[in-house]
Design an enzyme around this catalytic site. Structure first.
Site, PDB file in Angstrom:
ATOM      1  N   HIS A 117       0.847  -1.217   0.000  1.00  0.00           N
ATOM      2  CA  HIS A 117       0.000   0.000   0.000  1.00  0.00           C
ATOM      3  C   HIS A 117       0.868   1.248   0.000  1.00  0.00           C
ATOM      4  CE1 HIS A 117      -3.516   2.529   1.420  1.00  0.00           C
ATOM      5  NE2 HIS A 117      -2.481   3.244   1.882  1.00  0.00           N
ATOM      6  N   GLU A 118       1.828   1.334   0.935  1.00  0.00           N
ATOM      7  CA  GLU A 118       2.639   2.562   1.077  1.00  0.00           C
ATOM      8  C   GLU A 118       3.497   2.797  -0.172  1.00  0.00           C
ATOM      9  OE1 GLU A 118       0.730   3.326   4.480  1.00  0.00           O
ATOM     10  OE2 GLU A 118       1.980   4.635   3.246  1.00  0.00           O
ATOM     11  N   HIS A 121       1.742   4.652  -2.723  1.00  0.00           N
ATOM     12  CA  HIS A 121       1.837   6.111  -2.550  1.00  0.00           C
ATOM     13  C   HIS A 121       3.164   6.612  -3.092  1.00  0.00           C
ATOM     14  CE1 HIS A 121      -1.779   6.513  -0.252  1.00  0.00           C
ATOM     15  NE2 HIS A 121      -1.341   5.876   0.803  1.00  0.00           N
ATOM     16  N   HIS A 127      -5.409   7.482  -2.165  1.00  0.00           N
ATOM     17  CA  HIS A 127      -6.295   6.463  -1.584  1.00  0.00           C
ATOM     18  C   HIS A 127      -7.489   6.154  -2.484  1.00  0.00           C
ATOM     19  CE1 HIS A 127      -4.551   7.041   2.678  1.00  0.00           C
ATOM     20  NE2 HIS A 127      -4.072   5.940   2.118  1.00  0.00           N
TER      21      HIS A 127
END
Lengths: 365, 80
Positions: A117-118, A121, A127
């Site tokens: 997930h990170e 980014h 998101h």
């Protein structure tokens, strides 16, 4: 995406793991980070080169509270990690909260899932509002392929598809509660609420709140499988039993009861039974009905034994009903049977179907 | 009478959450029980993001979600 669709101007990105968490072997951290990067490189032309010293595009580190970027973490739970969008200096850097416990399974926060997930980014993804997407902000443990359609579309809009690899099959999106063809996997009461299970999610219906809340099963019970076959509540024991395959789990409220999972055959079912389709407890009689294919069994909760003379035919004993059941709940003398996209309201006393509704009418559709 | 402590905790949690993830301006949250228009608007923005019922109130579903472990990156706007 982030404003201005921030992205790396090269497809060859460098990363460096600056320090390690004591929660895992160094090699486990290396593996989790590499797997997380592969999730994104599999679907784009991006490549990730590991540096062991100096400045890399993506500097990965573990820190707690104020850790040097004026965006402090908050101790255990709450904020788990954060990462900065692509850019010079702190751009792309990815920080994990050392006050969390990091694991490589579902026992605590799974490092691979949070890292994937990170690092999304760090590549320019913001998101997602899709509960099933990897880029959904709330943590949930799941196995299997992590990217949903939304994730794949988002990253390929920035960098294009991977020219060398076959198209991947994204994870399915969350079920739509008002899909007229919606079918249920299982349904149960839980201390006055109703839980309806479908795929990796369940809806939580509260009598005073018209809108059901959709939740990932794993975000509430990480150790329960992503697919629930049947469930029922025994209010006398304040227990909910969840069935998946040949195993069953017991919940006391939202907590898992020790000593589970157990095999369903402990209830007295023959070994030939490999799955329970639906289960419902009839408070007035103290019996729990277990539906398997076109038959059903009656389990006496007080004696903990299967009643004699079963299994019996569903069609014979519940006239007007379909011959198979996906899910069932019991309210004030009425059995609600769900089969495919139809819901039967069956009067237990007068032994007949009183109404036929659409399955998802229970979900305020 | 004295504000029940869990109400106050929820209010402070919500204020911190909306400031961090929804860019609620500092000092514009109003007071517990008399939320400012900014505060209500940010709650609605968060409820819309998470597909909750958009009420603008700190109802149970909204607070439950605010207490879930999550990523520290805001749900709106830039993060630098």
């Amino acid at each position: 995406h982030f404003p201005r669709d921030l992205k790396w101007q090269t497809n060859d990105v460098t990363f460096r793991i600056v320090n390690y968490t004591p929660d895992l072997e160094k090699s486990d951290v290396d593996r989790a980070i590499r797997r997380a990067l592969n999730v994104w490189s599999d679907v784009t032309p991006l490549t990730f080169k590991k540096l062991h010293k100096g400045i890399a595009d993506i500097m990965i580190s573990f820190g707690s509270r104020e850790h040097g970027d004026h965006n402090p973490f908050d101790g255990p739970d709450g904020l788990l990690a954060h990462a900065y969008p692509p850019g010079e200096g702190i751009g792309g850097d990815t920080h994990f909260d050392e006050d969390e416990h990091w694991s490589k399974d579902s026992s605590t926060y799974n490092l691979f899932i949070v890292a994937a997930h990170e690092l999304g980014h760090a590549l320019g993804m913001s998101h997602s509002t899709e509960p099933s997407a990897l880029m959904y902000p709330v943590y949930s443990y799941s196995t299997g392929y992590p990217l949903s359609e939304d994730d794949v579309e988002g990253i390929q809009a920035l960098y294009g598809p991977n020219p060398n690899s076959r198209k991947v099959k994204p994870k399915p999106d969350a079920p739509d509660k008002c899909d007229p063809m919606l079918t249920f996997d299982a349904a149960t009461e839980l201390r006055g609420e109703t839980l309806v299970f479908k795929d990796r999610f369940y809806w939580r219906l509260h009598p005073q709140i018209p809108e059901p809340e959709q939740v990932l099963i794993k975000s509430t019970w990480p150790s329960i499988p992503n697919k629930v076959d049947a469930a029922y509540e025994n209010p006398e024991k304040d227990l909910v039993i969840i069935f998946s395959g040949i195993k069953m789990w017991a919940l006391n409220g939202y907590n898992l009861v020790d000593g589970y999972p157990k095999y369903i055959h402990r209830l007295g079912l023959p070994k030939s039974i490999r799955k329970i389709d639906a289960a419902v407890h009839i408070g007035d009689t103290g019996k729990t009905l277990l539906f398997t294919d076109e038959e059903y069994w009656s389990y006496d909760e007080a004696t903990g034994t299967m009643d004699r003379g079963y299994p019996r035919s569903i069609e014979k004993d519940f006239p007007g009903m379909n011959d198979e059941v996906d899910a069932a709940v019991y309210h004030y003398g009425f059995l609600y049977f769900f089969h495919e996209h139809v819901q039967y309201e069956y009067s237990y006393n007068s032994r007949k179907v009183m109404r036929i509704l659409r399955t998802n009418s229970i979900l305020n559709c | 009478g004295p504000v029940p402590s869990e109400d106050l905790d929820d209010w402070l949690l919500a204020e911190k959450y909306l400031r961090h993830f929804y860019d609620l301006p500092v000092g514009l949250q109003g007071r517990r029980g008399e939320p400012s228009g900014h505060f209500t608007a940010k709650i609605k923005e968060m409820q819309r993001f998470f597909k909750l019922k958009v009420t603008g109130n700190l109802d149970e579903n909204t607070l439950d979600l605010m207490k879930e472990p999550r990523c520290g990156v805001p749900d709106v706007g830039e993060y630098n």
